[in-house]
Scaffold this motif. Structure first.
Motif, short mmCIF file in Angstrom:
data_model
loop_
_atom_site.label_atom_id
_atom_site.label_comp_id
_atom_site.label_asym_id
_atom_site.label_seq_id
_atom_site.Cartn_x
_atom_site.Cartn_y
_atom_site.Cartn_z
N THR A 260 1.60 4.28 -2.85
CA THR A 260 2.83 4.13 -2.06
C THR A 260 2.57 4.16 -0.56
O THR A 260 3.47 3.84 0.23
CB THR A 260 3.84 5.24 -2.41
OG1 THR A 260 3.35 6.50 -1.96
CG2 THR A 260 4.10 5.28 -3.91
N ILE A 261 1.36 4.52 -0.15
CA ILE A 261 1.09 4.60 1.29
C ILE A 261 -0.03 3.67 1.74
O ILE A 261 -0.24 3.50 2.95
CB ILE A 261 0.75 6.05 1.72
CG1 ILE A 261 -0.51 6.54 0.99
CG2 ILE A 261 1.92 6.98 1.43
CD1 ILE A 261 -0.97 7.93 1.46
N THR A 262 -0.78 3.06 0.82
CA THR A 262 -1.84 2.14 1.24
C THR A 262 -1.22 0.84 1.73
O THR A 262 -0.12 0.46 1.33
CB THR A 262 -2.81 1.87 0.08
OG1 THR A 262 -2.06 1.51 -1.09
CG2 THR A 262 -3.65 3.09 -0.21
N THR A 263 -1.95 0.12 2.59
CA THR A 263 -1.36 -1.01 3.31
C THR A 263 -2.25 -2.25 3.30
O THR A 263 -3.49 -2.15 3.20
CB THR A 263 -1.08 -0.62 4.77
OG1 THR A 263 -0.56 -1.75 5.48
CG2 THR A 263 -2.35 -0.16 5.48
N THR A 264 -1.61 -3.40 3.41
CA THR A 264 -2.32 -4.69 3.51
C THR A 264 -2.41 -5.16 4.96
O THR A 264 -2.66 -6.33 5.22
CB THR A 264 -1.59 -5.77 2.69
OG1 THR A 264 -0.22 -5.85 3.13
CG2 THR A 264 -1.62 -5.46 1.21
N GLY B 279 -6.11 -2.47 -3.62
CA GLY B 279 -5.78 -1.06 -3.76
C GLY B 279 -4.45 -0.74 -3.12
O GLY B 279 -4.23 0.39 -2.67
N THR B 280 -3.56 -1.73 -3.06
CA THR B 280 -2.28 -1.58 -2.37
C THR B 280 -1.12 -2.05 -3.24
O THR B 280 -1.33 -2.78 -4.21
CB THR B 280 -2.26 -2.41 -1.07
OG1 THR B 280 -2.42 -3.79 -1.40
CG2 THR B 280 -3.39 -1.99 -0.14
N SER B 281 0.09 -1.65 -2.87
CA SER B 281 1.30 -2.13 -3.56
C SER B 281 2.46 -2.19 -2.57
O SER B 281 3.57 -1.77 -2.88
CB SER B 281 1.65 -1.22 -4.75
OG SER B 281 1.88 0.10 -4.30
N ASP B 282 2.18 -2.73 -1.37
CA ASP B 282 3.25 -2.82 -0.36
C ASP B 282 3.90 -4.21 -0.33
O ASP B 282 4.67 -4.51 0.57
CB ASP B 282 2.73 -2.45 1.03
CG ASP B 282 1.73 -3.47 1.59
OD1 ASP B 282 1.34 -4.38 0.84
OD2 ASP B 282 1.35 -3.33 2.77
N GLY B 283 3.58 -5.05 -1.32
CA GLY B 283 4.19 -6.38 -1.39
C GLY B 283 3.80 -7.29 -0.24
O GLY B 283 4.49 -8.27 0.03
N GLY B 284 2.70 -6.99 0.44
CA GLY B 284 2.29 -7.81 1.57
C GLY B 284 3.02 -7.46 2.86
O GLY B 284 2.91 -8.19 3.85
N ALA B 285 3.75 -6.35 2.88
CA ALA B 285 4.52 -5.98 4.07
C ALA B 285 3.60 -5.73 5.27
O ALA B 285 3.87 -6.20 6.38
CB ALA B 285 5.35 -4.73 3.78
N GLY B 286 2.52 -5.01 5.06
CA GLY B 286 1.58 -4.75 6.15
C GLY B 286 0.98 -6.04 6.68
O GLY B 286 0.81 -6.20 7.90
N PRO C 182 7.98 1.67 10.22
CA PRO C 182 6.63 1.99 10.71
C PRO C 182 5.62 0.93 10.29
O PRO C 182 5.65 0.45 9.15
CB PRO C 182 6.33 3.33 10.04
CG PRO C 182 7.66 3.91 9.68
CD PRO C 182 8.54 2.75 9.38
N LYS C 183 4.74 0.57 11.20
CA LYS C 183 3.72 -0.41 10.87
C LYS C 183 2.70 0.21 9.92
O LYS C 183 2.32 1.37 10.07
CB LYS C 183 3.04 -0.92 12.13
CG LYS C 183 3.94 -1.82 12.97
CD LYS C 183 3.19 -2.47 14.11
CE LYS C 183 4.11 -3.42 14.87
NZ LYS C 183 3.43 -4.07 16.01
N ALA C 184 2.27 -0.59 8.97
CA ALA C 184 1.29 -0.15 7.97
C ALA C 184 1.78 1.08 7.23
O ALA C 184 0.99 1.98 6.90
CB ALA C 184 -0.07 0.11 8.63
N GLY C 185 3.07 1.14 6.96
CA GLY C 185 3.66 2.32 6.31
C GLY C 185 3.52 2.33 4.81
O GLY C 185 3.91 3.31 4.17
N GLY C 186 3.00 1.28 4.21
CA GLY C 186 2.84 1.24 2.76
C GLY C 186 4.13 0.92 2.04
O GLY C 186 5.20 0.76 2.64
N GLY C 187 4.03 0.85 0.71
CA GLY C 187 5.19 0.49 -0.09
C GLY C 187 6.32 1.49 -0.01
O GLY C 187 7.49 1.14 -0.19
N ARG C 188 6.01 2.75 0.27
CA ARG C 188 7.04 3.78 0.34
C ARG C 188 8.09 3.45 1.40
O ARG C 188 9.28 3.68 1.20
CB ARG C 188 6.40 5.13 0.62
CG ARG C 188 7.37 6.29 0.72
CD ARG C 188 6.63 7.57 1.06
NE ARG C 188 5.65 7.92 0.03
CZ ARG C 188 4.82 8.96 0.13
NH1 ARG C 188 4.84 9.73 1.20
NH2 ARG C 188 3.98 9.22 -0.86
N SER C 189 7.65 2.90 2.53
CA SER C 189 8.59 2.62 3.63
C SER C 189 9.57 1.50 3.29
O SER C 189 10.63 1.38 3.91
CB SER C 189 7.82 2.24 4.89
OG SER C 189 7.11 1.02 4.72
#
Length: 269
Positions: A166-170, A196-203, A221-228
């Motif tokens: 939930t916090i790793t970023t692309t 190793g991410t699940s932010d949907g490409g948000a980062g 927040p930039k690079a905030g991961g999927g949680r944001s």
């Protein structure tokens, strides 16, 4: 003698198992059955070409990677080394074809196949720490860029005690794309395996200038991961990388895309 002079009972022995008789049920030729039953040293004393009636043994080594251990090229090299230790080199034709599914090594494999070049680029990794990544350029004019997510946001880059998807970023993937655009690439091929991410490409979008906004219009927040993304209400494309705007068409005013919840989506139908 046992108690009171009675004879001791003999220990029960396991039944003797047949010696690989089940191989015959596979309808194998007797020579192949003998080769499997006999010690390997007895076979290795004879060149493979003689075993095959004068014909060389043809071997195709086509492995995929061993996640977080070895890439496909390294696996293929290890298998080749093992084969050449036990088979006569003059009687074996061996070809290596490492397989890639878009994960680790994808960019390097395409560059090797097309005679391109690799450029090393430091980018933020999936946890935000700087990692040494890379991308490749192929084609006659080197206008096609190739990269793999794994080189900037791969699971291998996430320490085992920090594996919270939930916090790793692309974000680093977006920086690789930006590097390719700045180099003049007109086509970008991205391998999306081993992430190793699940932010949907948000980062990735944020690195390319896209703004992700909450319901009050404040930027997430930039690079905030999927949680944001739980607070995401709309996406603003007005600051997107100019090279992407050239491709997509220029908009006279900032473009906002609303993000609908499942409830709002049902209401809009």
């Amino acid at each position: 003698l046992g108690v009171h002079g009675a004879p001791k009972a003999s220990p029960t022995l396991p039944p003797q198992l047949p010696r690989l008789l089940s191989l015959k049920t596979l309808n194998l030729p007797q020579q192949q059955v003998d080769d499997l039953v006999n010690p390997a040293s007895a076979v290795l004393s004879t060149p493979a070409s003689e075993i095959l009636g004068g014909h060389p043994l043809r071997i195709l080594v086509a492995p995929s990677g061993f996640k977080e251990s070895l890439g496909p090229e390294h696996v293929a090299d290890a298998i080749e080394a093992g084969i050449r230790k036990v088979l006569d080199g003059n009687s074996v034709i061996l070809r290596k074809l490492p397989l890639h599914d878009g994960g680790e090594g994808f960019a390097r494999a395409l560059v090797a196949a097309h005679g391109g070049s690799i450029v090393d680029v430091p980018v933020p990794g999936p946890t935000g720490s700087l990692v040494q990544s890379h991308l490749g350029f192929i084609g006659k004019d080197k206008k096609t860029a190739v990269l793999d997510m794994a080189a900037a946001a791969g699971l291998r880059l996430v320490p085992k005690d920090e594996r919270d998807p939930t916090i790793t970023t692309t974000y680093g993937v977006g920086e690789l794309i930006r590097e390719a655009l700045d180099a003049g690439s007109t086509k970008i091929v991205i391998g999306c395996g081993d992430s190793g991410t699940s932010d949907g490409g948000a980062g990735m979008l944020q690195a390319l200038g896209v703004r992700l906004l909450d319901a009050d219009g404040k930027e997430l927040p930039k690079a905030g991961g999927g949680r944001s993304l739980a607070h995401l209400a709309s996406i603003c494309w007005d600051g997107v990388h100019p090279r992407l705007r050239e491709t997509a068409g220029k908009s006279p005013s900032p473009t906002y895309i609303p993000v609908l919840t499942p409830y709002q989506l049902r209401r809009s139908r």
